[in-house]
Scaffold this active site. Structure first.
Site, PDB file in Angstrom:
ATOM      1  N   ASP A 199       0.876  -1.171   0.000  1.00 52.90           N
ATOM      2  CA  ASP A 199       0.000   0.000   0.000  1.00 52.90           C
ATOM      3  C   ASP A 199       0.912   1.219   0.000  1.00 52.90           C
ATOM      4  OD1 ASP A 199      -1.741   2.083   0.396  1.00 52.90           O
ATOM      5  OD2 ASP A 199      -2.677   1.261   2.207  1.00 52.90           O
ATOM      6  N   LYS A 221       9.019   4.563 -29.880  1.00 50.13           N
ATOM      7  CA  LYS A 221       8.537   4.066 -31.165  1.00 50.13           C
ATOM      8  C   LYS A 221       9.649   4.107 -32.205  1.00 50.13           C
ATOM      9  CE  LYS A 221       3.668   5.363 -30.488  1.00 50.13           C
ATOM     10  NZ  LYS A 221       3.093   4.012 -30.613  1.00 50.13           N
ATOM     11  N   GLU A 242      -7.684   9.415 -32.825  1.00 47.55           N
ATOM     12  CA  GLU A 242      -8.129   8.151 -32.256  1.00 47.55           C
ATOM     13  C   GLU A 242      -9.587   7.922 -32.640  1.00 47.55           C
ATOM     14  OE1 GLU A 242      -7.554   8.450 -28.066  1.00 47.55           O
ATOM     15  OE2 GLU A 242      -5.372   8.482 -28.200  1.00 47.55           O
ATOM     16  N   ASP A 297      -3.731  15.328 -21.907  1.00 45.22           N
ATOM     17  CA  ASP A 297      -3.538  13.895 -22.078  1.00 45.22           C
ATOM     18  C   ASP A 297      -2.570  13.580 -23.207  1.00 45.22           C
ATOM     19  OD1 ASP A 297      -4.135  11.132 -21.503  1.00 45.22           O
ATOM     20  OD2 ASP A 297      -5.343  11.083 -23.323  1.00 45.22           O
ATOM     21  N   HIS A 326       3.217  13.885 -25.551  1.00 43.59           N
ATOM     22  CA  HIS A 326       3.613  13.185 -26.782  1.00 43.59           C
ATOM     23  C   HIS A 326       3.790  14.129 -27.962  1.00 43.59           C
ATOM     24  CE1 HIS A 326       2.713   9.779 -24.384  1.00 43.59           C
ATOM     25  NE2 HIS A 326       1.428   9.733 -24.607  1.00 43.59           N
ATOM     26  N   LYS A 332     -10.471  12.407 -29.994  1.00 45.73           N
ATOM     27  CA  LYS A 332     -11.083  11.083 -29.842  1.00 45.73           C
ATOM     28  C   LYS A 332     -12.309  10.987 -30.740  1.00 45.73           C
ATOM     29  CE  LYS A 332      -9.496   9.726 -25.271  1.00 45.73           C
ATOM     30  NZ  LYS A 332      -8.832   8.525 -25.815  1.00 45.73           N
TER      31      LYS A 332
END
Length: 482
Positions: A90, A179, A213, A232, A237, A331
């Site tokens: 924990d 990548k 996406e 996000d 990125h 998205k």
């Protein structure tokens, strides 16, 4: 230069989704290829109560699900599973770190830690590691995002980590840097003479970076609604992709040289004006022919969190003066795609104009996913006998990484990053000053939004985002690479 490999790897969040889908398959791949020392122990830890045998069963289930059938070598799977150990922890209970230290034992030959945890648990986790004697000079710690949700919280986390570890021991993870195609971007620029003379404002009209996406929330409701598309994806990125595209040639291919050049780009980013940004949120629509709900229905609550963002920005230095960089992420868009598009300037004079020849500017397309390729779009004459004219057509000069390196297995980005963490190679990790430069630029955008002048524009799922996102380039006489 990389340091000596470590004797143990400690995985926080070892029973989580990232571990199942990415970390355990990546570590198996390194084991399968003989890239990690046979004596390396892998110790998983999380709140869920398991013993070693139960964690090995968990790992076997994950590998059965996520490894291709042709990679499942029972002998190698068996020896890999024997590396795995487990200790329940924990992270909010500092006293429980003593049992973790006992489980790991002697770390005199080095310890690497992969830390993926909620931002609120970073400080107690670091303190627990320090008190348990696991934060010594031979420890390396890999930090998975999110490292805070703004510049202030990021600094608190980095201060907490810096209190226990030197910068040389800290490996901030951005999995896009693992990548192959991203690393190939540096090879393309700095191992070939043909591009560098044109890689500036004299030769390039603009640059586009798209990460689109087709998926929606995918079980991340609480996290995503608190974060949004800007934080996000763009803050980390996409800004790293921008920095690699725009940076000056480094002195060497090493961590210090490359990160020095990247941070110069990030610090030179011009603040974005309200008219240079678009926020959007998907509504009900169809993706790949299937009806999908809107964001508010997926979330089950009202929200003005953006699921789409498009930005026009500039880099204020000599190389890039006057060249716009367009960033786009969303998205529930029409297609899953991550790519960098470099559009060169038109030829200064079209000698084919009077014969009907129409020209398009050359484009260099660097596709990161789902395919991996580098494509140069050039003009060529169509074969044939055309009276009084010449028919020109755009054709592709392709470097398909899949075809050119057909014998090479396609690797998960985390394979590269985990191997570099174990071996102490920092080149593909993000330095603190980079993170802070990224947050500073991103926070300025959010401050504009906070004033209430930037409404979230709706767009249909399965489209390329709100009309305003398309207009961002069109009003400059340019078009997205769709």
């Amino acid at each position: 230069m990389a340091e000596t490999s470590c004797s143990a790897l400690l995985l926080f969040g070892a029973t989580g989704d990232l571990s199942r889908r990415m970390l355990l398959p990546s570590l198996y791949a390194l084991h399968e290829d003989g890239l990690i020392d046979p004596s390396l122990r892998i110790v998983g830890t999380a709140r869920s109560a398991h013993d070693d045998a139960e964690f090995r069963d968990f790992a076997k289930s994950a590998l059965d699900e996520f490894l291709p059938d042709d990679r499942k070598d029972e002998t190698k799977l068996g020896t890999f599973l024997q590396r795995l150990e487990y200790q329940t922890l924990d992270a909010s209970d500092i006293d429980s770190f003593g049992a973790l230290a006992d489980k790991i034992g002697d770390t005199g030959c080095g310890l690497s830690i992969f830390l993926s945890t909620a931002p609120a648990l970073f400080e107690p986790t670091i303190e627990g590691l320090r008190r348990a004697g696991l934060a010594h000079g031979d420890t390396r710690i890999g930090l998975e995002k999110p490292l805070g949700n703004d510049l202030a919280s990021s600094r608190r986390i980095n201060d907490a980590v810096a209190a226990a570890f030197d910068e040389r021991q800290i490996f901030r993870i951005d999995h896009y840097l693992g990548k192959e195609t991203v690393q190939n971007l540096m090879a393309l620029r700095f191992a070939n003479m043909m591009f560098e003379p044109l890689w500036n404002s004299a030769g390039i009209d603009h640059v586009q970076i798209t990460v689109s996406e087709t998926v929606g929330l995918e079980g991340r409701k609480g996290f995503y609604d608190d974060t949004g598309a800007l934080r996000d994806m763009v803050q980390n990125h996409m800004l790293q992709l921008l920095a690699l595209t725009a940076m000056e040639p480094p002195r060497d291919y090493d961590a210090t040289s490359i990160r020095d050049e990247k941070v110069k780009v990030l610090r030179a980013l011009r603040p974005v004006k309200p008219e240079e940004m678009v926020r959007g949120q998907y509504r009900a629509g169809a993706v790949k022919g299937e009806a999908v709900k809107g964001y508010l229905d997926d979330l089950g609550a009202d929200s003005d969190t953006e699921t789409f963002v498009a930005i026009k920005t500039h880099i204020d230095n000599w190389r890039w003066q006057g060249v716009p960089f367009y960033l786009r992420h969303g998205k529930r868009l029409a297609e899953r795609r991550s790519e960098i598009v470099v559009e060169f300037k038109q030829v200064p004079h079209n000698i084919f104009a009077e014969r009907g020849g129409k020209l398009r500017a050359n484009r260099l397309v660097i596709r990161l996913q789902p395919e991996e390729y580098v494509r140069l779009q050039v003009m060529a004459k169509e074969p044939g006998l055309d009276r009084g004219g010449i028919v020109l057509r755009e054709v592709n000069l392709d470097l398909s990484l899949t075809t050119a390196f057909a014998k090479a297995r396609k690797r998960i980005a985390y394979e590269r990053l985990l191997l570099d963490l174990i071996e102490g190679e920092q080149t593909l990790f993000v330095r603190r000053d980079e993170v802070e430069a990224q947050w500073k630029w991103t926070d300025a955008i959010r401050e504009v939004w906070a004033k209430g002048d930037m409404e979230v524009k709706p767009y249909a799922a399965g489209s390329w985002g709100p009309n305003a996102g398309i207009a961002l380039t069109e009003r400059d006489g340019r078009s997205w690479n769709d």
